[in-house]
Design a protein around this motif. Structure first.
Motif, PDB file in Angstrom:
ATOM      1  N   ASN A  39      -7.826   3.077  -7.515  1.00 32.30           N
ATOM      2  CA  ASN A  39      -8.898   4.076  -7.554  1.00 32.30           C
ATOM      3  C   ASN A  39      -8.351   5.467  -7.868  1.00 32.30           C
ATOM      4  O   ASN A  39      -8.987   6.253  -8.581  1.00 32.30           O
ATOM      5  CB  ASN A  39      -9.654   4.095  -6.228  1.00 32.30           C
ATOM      6  CG  ASN A  39     -10.533   2.880  -6.047  1.00 32.30           C
ATOM      7  OD1 ASN A  39     -10.840   2.159  -6.994  1.00 32.30           O
ATOM      8  ND2 ASN A  39     -10.939   2.639  -4.818  1.00 32.30           N
ATOM      9  N   ALA A  40      -7.162   5.760  -7.348  1.00 35.05           N
ATOM     10  CA  ALA A  40      -6.552   7.069  -7.609  1.00 35.05           C
ATOM     11  C   ALA A  40      -6.307   7.256  -9.103  1.00 35.05           C
ATOM     12  O   ALA A  40      -6.563   8.336  -9.645  1.00 35.05           O
ATOM     13  CB  ALA A  40      -5.243   7.212  -6.835  1.00 35.05           C
ATOM     14  N   TYR A  44      -7.778  10.062 -11.380  1.00 31.70           N
ATOM     15  CA  TYR A  44      -6.812  10.906 -12.089  1.00 31.70           C
ATOM     16  C   TYR A  44      -7.200  11.062 -13.560  1.00 31.70           C
ATOM     17  O   TYR A  44      -7.249  12.168 -14.093  1.00 31.70           O
ATOM     18  CB  TYR A  44      -5.405  10.308 -11.969  1.00 31.70           C
ATOM     19  CG  TYR A  44      -4.394  10.954 -12.875  1.00 31.70           C
ATOM     20  CD1 TYR A  44      -3.722  12.104 -12.489  1.00 31.70           C
ATOM     21  CD2 TYR A  44      -4.111  10.422 -14.129  1.00 31.70           C
ATOM     22  CE1 TYR A  44      -2.795  12.716 -13.323  1.00 31.70           C
ATOM     23  CE2 TYR A  44      -3.193  11.017 -14.970  1.00 31.70           C
ATOM     24  CZ  TYR A  44      -2.529  12.160 -14.569  1.00 31.70           C
ATOM     25  OH  TYR A  44      -1.623  12.764 -15.408  1.00 31.70           O
ATOM     26  N   HIS A  45      -7.468   9.954 -14.216  1.00 27.40           N
ATOM     27  CA  HIS A  45      -7.797  10.007 -15.645  1.00 27.40           C
ATOM     28  C   HIS A  45      -9.125  10.701 -15.907  1.00 27.40           C
ATOM     29  O   HIS A  45      -9.257  11.441 -16.890  1.00 27.40           O
ATOM     30  CB  HIS A  45      -7.768   8.603 -16.254  1.00 27.40           C
ATOM     31  CG  HIS A  45      -6.380   8.080 -16.415  1.00 27.40           C
ATOM     32  ND1 HIS A  45      -5.506   8.541 -17.365  1.00 27.40           N
ATOM     33  CD2 HIS A  45      -5.694   7.152 -15.709  1.00 27.40           C
ATOM     34  CE1 HIS A  45      -4.348   7.933 -17.257  1.00 27.40           C
ATOM     35  NE2 HIS A  45      -4.434   7.079 -16.252  1.00 27.40           N
ATOM     36  N   GLN A  46     -10.089  10.505 -15.043  1.00 21.11           N
ATOM     37  CA  GLN A  46     -11.371  11.185 -15.235  1.00 21.11           C
ATOM     38  C   GLN A  46     -11.220  12.695 -15.030  1.00 21.11           C
ATOM     39  O   GLN A  46     -11.755  13.483 -15.803  1.00 21.11           O
ATOM     40  CB  GLN A  46     -12.430  10.604 -14.293  1.00 21.11           C
ATOM     41  CG  GLN A  46     -13.803  11.230 -14.515  1.00 21.11           C
ATOM     42  CD  GLN A  46     -14.889  10.412 -13.877  1.00 21.11           C
ATOM     43  OE1 GLN A  46     -15.088   9.258 -14.241  1.00 21.11           O
ATOM     44  NE2 GLN A  46     -15.598  10.997 -12.923  1.00 21.11           N
ATOM     45  N   LEU A  47     -10.505  13.093 -13.992  1.00 19.02           N
ATOM     46  CA  LEU A  47     -10.278  14.525 -13.772  1.00 19.02           C
ATOM     47  C   LEU A  47      -9.493  15.142 -14.921  1.00 19.02           C
ATOM     48  O   LEU A  47      -9.789  16.265 -15.358  1.00 19.02           O
ATOM     49  CB  LEU A  47      -9.521  14.750 -12.452  1.00 19.02           C
ATOM     50  CG  LEU A  47     -10.263  14.418 -11.169  1.00 19.02           C
ATOM     51  CD1 LEU A  47      -9.306  14.464  -9.986  1.00 19.02           C
ATOM     52  CD2 LEU A  47     -11.453  15.341 -10.963  1.00 19.02           C
ATOM     53  N   HIS A  48      -8.512  14.411 -15.415  1.00 19.02           N
ATOM     54  CA  HIS A  48      -7.719  14.918 -16.534  1.00 19.02           C
ATOM     55  C   HIS A  48      -8.601  15.086 -17.772  1.00 19.02           C
ATOM     56  O   HIS A  48      -8.491  16.088 -18.492  1.00 19.02           O
ATOM     57  CB  HIS A  48      -6.566  13.955 -16.823  1.00 19.02           C
ATOM     58  CG  HIS A  48      -5.322  14.636 -17.261  1.00 19.02           C
ATOM     59  ND1 HIS A  48      -4.087  14.184 -16.932  1.00 19.02           N
ATOM     60  CD2 HIS A  48      -5.108  15.749 -17.997  1.00 19.02           C
ATOM     61  CE1 HIS A  48      -3.163  14.969 -17.450  1.00 19.02           C
ATOM     62  NE2 HIS A  48      -3.765  15.926 -18.102  1.00 19.02           N
ATOM     63  N   TYR A  70      -6.125  16.848 -10.248  1.00 12.94           N
ATOM     64  CA  TYR A  70      -5.520  15.607 -10.745  1.00 12.94           C
ATOM     65  C   TYR A  70      -4.049  15.514 -10.362  1.00 12.94           C
ATOM     66  O   TYR A  70      -3.529  14.420 -10.144  1.00 12.94           O
ATOM     67  CB  TYR A  70      -5.769  15.364 -12.234  1.00 12.94           C
ATOM     68  CG  TYR A  70      -5.029  16.193 -13.244  1.00 12.94           C
ATOM     69  CD1 TYR A  70      -3.651  16.072 -13.444  1.00 12.94           C
ATOM     70  CD2 TYR A  70      -5.714  17.075 -14.070  1.00 12.94           C
ATOM     71  CE1 TYR A  70      -2.987  16.818 -14.399  1.00 12.94           C
ATOM     72  CE2 TYR A  70      -5.060  17.820 -15.024  1.00 12.94           C
ATOM     73  CZ  TYR A  70      -3.690  17.687 -15.192  1.00 12.94           C
ATOM     74  OH  TYR A  70      -3.030  18.420 -16.139  1.00 12.94           O
ATOM     75  N   GLU A  71      -3.359  16.650 -10.245  1.00 13.53           N
ATOM     76  CA  GLU A  71      -1.967  16.608  -9.779  1.00 13.53           C
ATOM     77  C   GLU A  71      -1.895  16.147  -8.325  1.00 13.53           C
ATOM     78  O   GLU A  71      -0.993  15.387  -7.951  1.00 13.53           O
ATOM     79  CB  GLU A  71      -1.289  17.965  -9.961  1.00 13.53           C
ATOM     80  CG  GLU A  71      -0.965  18.268 -11.413  1.00 13.53           C
ATOM     81  CD  GLU A  71      -0.392  19.670 -11.635  1.00 13.53           C
ATOM     82  OE1 GLU A  71      -0.425  20.508 -10.698  1.00 13.53           O
ATOM     83  OE2 GLU A  71       0.088  19.923 -12.749  1.00 13.53           O
ATOM     84  N   ASP A  72      -2.833  16.591  -7.493  1.00 10.83           N
ATOM     85  CA  ASP A  72      -2.877  16.141  -6.098  1.00 10.83           C
ATOM     86  C   ASP A  72      -3.165  14.645  -6.020  1.00 10.83           C
ATOM     87  O   ASP A  72      -2.584  13.932  -5.195  1.00 10.83           O
ATOM     88  CB  ASP A  72      -3.933  16.920  -5.306  1.00 10.83           C
ATOM     89  CG  ASP A  72      -3.511  18.343  -4.997  1.00 10.83           C
ATOM     90  OD1 ASP A  72      -2.326  18.693  -5.204  1.00 10.83           O
ATOM     91  OD2 ASP A  72      -4.382  19.127  -4.553  1.00 10.83           O
TER      92      ASP A  72
END
Length: 178
Positions: A39-40, A44-48, A70-72
């Protein structure tokens, strides 16, 4: 792979761990953590994606916020993967395994306005937050307080990010076009 391949541990197996957590308990926790890991990476990809595509008057602030978010998430994923390994498991690493284990679904490839993007992010964060709460309870009920604490710390960051996104969506925070 070359002719001299040597598998140290097959995926979906759990070996004895030095943490002295029973293997059956470790298996349950590893399964939950691999879901969190998957899920992370979806998050991550969606936030990026949203970081790359944000535009408008508040572009810079939102762009920087999404980068931090996304870094977090990436840092949290790394911690989760390392915990899986410490418990004797194999963290999911291939796109296929991550995709199969994920319980959240990313938005499609289209580019949306930032309000829609944040709404989609908030929805995904909400599902992940609920899953973390369940996995904290699971880990602690099985006597793995360290995993519970790690997830609890990550939960605080997830909740902080979704709280900021919610504030961005208030009427007086984003420029609206008619």
């Amino acid at each position: 792979m070359g002719a001299r391949q040597q598998i140290r541990q097959q995926s979906d197996t759990v070996e004895e761990n030095p943490l002295r957590l029973d293997q059956d308990k470790a298996e349950q926790i590893i399964d939950a953590l691999n879901t969190d890991l998957a899920n992370a990476y979806v998050l991550y990809h969606q936030l990026h994606k949203h970081h790359w595509n944000v535009e408008g008057a508040e572009h810079l602030g939102i762009h920087e916020f999404l980068e931090e978010a996304y870094e977090d998430v990436e840092h949290a994923a790394d911690e989760v993967a390392e915990r899986v390994q410490a418990l004797g498991g194999v963290p999911h690493a291939s796109m296929t395994a991550l995709s199969n284990a994920a319980t959240v679904e990313s938005e499609d490839e289209d580019v949306y306005d930032i309000r829609t993007s944040f709404e989609n992010d908030i929805e995904m964060y909400g599902s992940i937050i609920e899953s973390y709460r369940e996995h904290i309870e699971l880990a602690e009920s099985l006597g793995d307080h360290a995993t519970g604490e790690m997830l609890r710390q990550q939960l605080v960051e997830l909740e902080e990010h979704v709280h900021v996104m919610d504030h961005y969506l208030k009427d007086d925070t984003l420029v609206e076009h008619s």
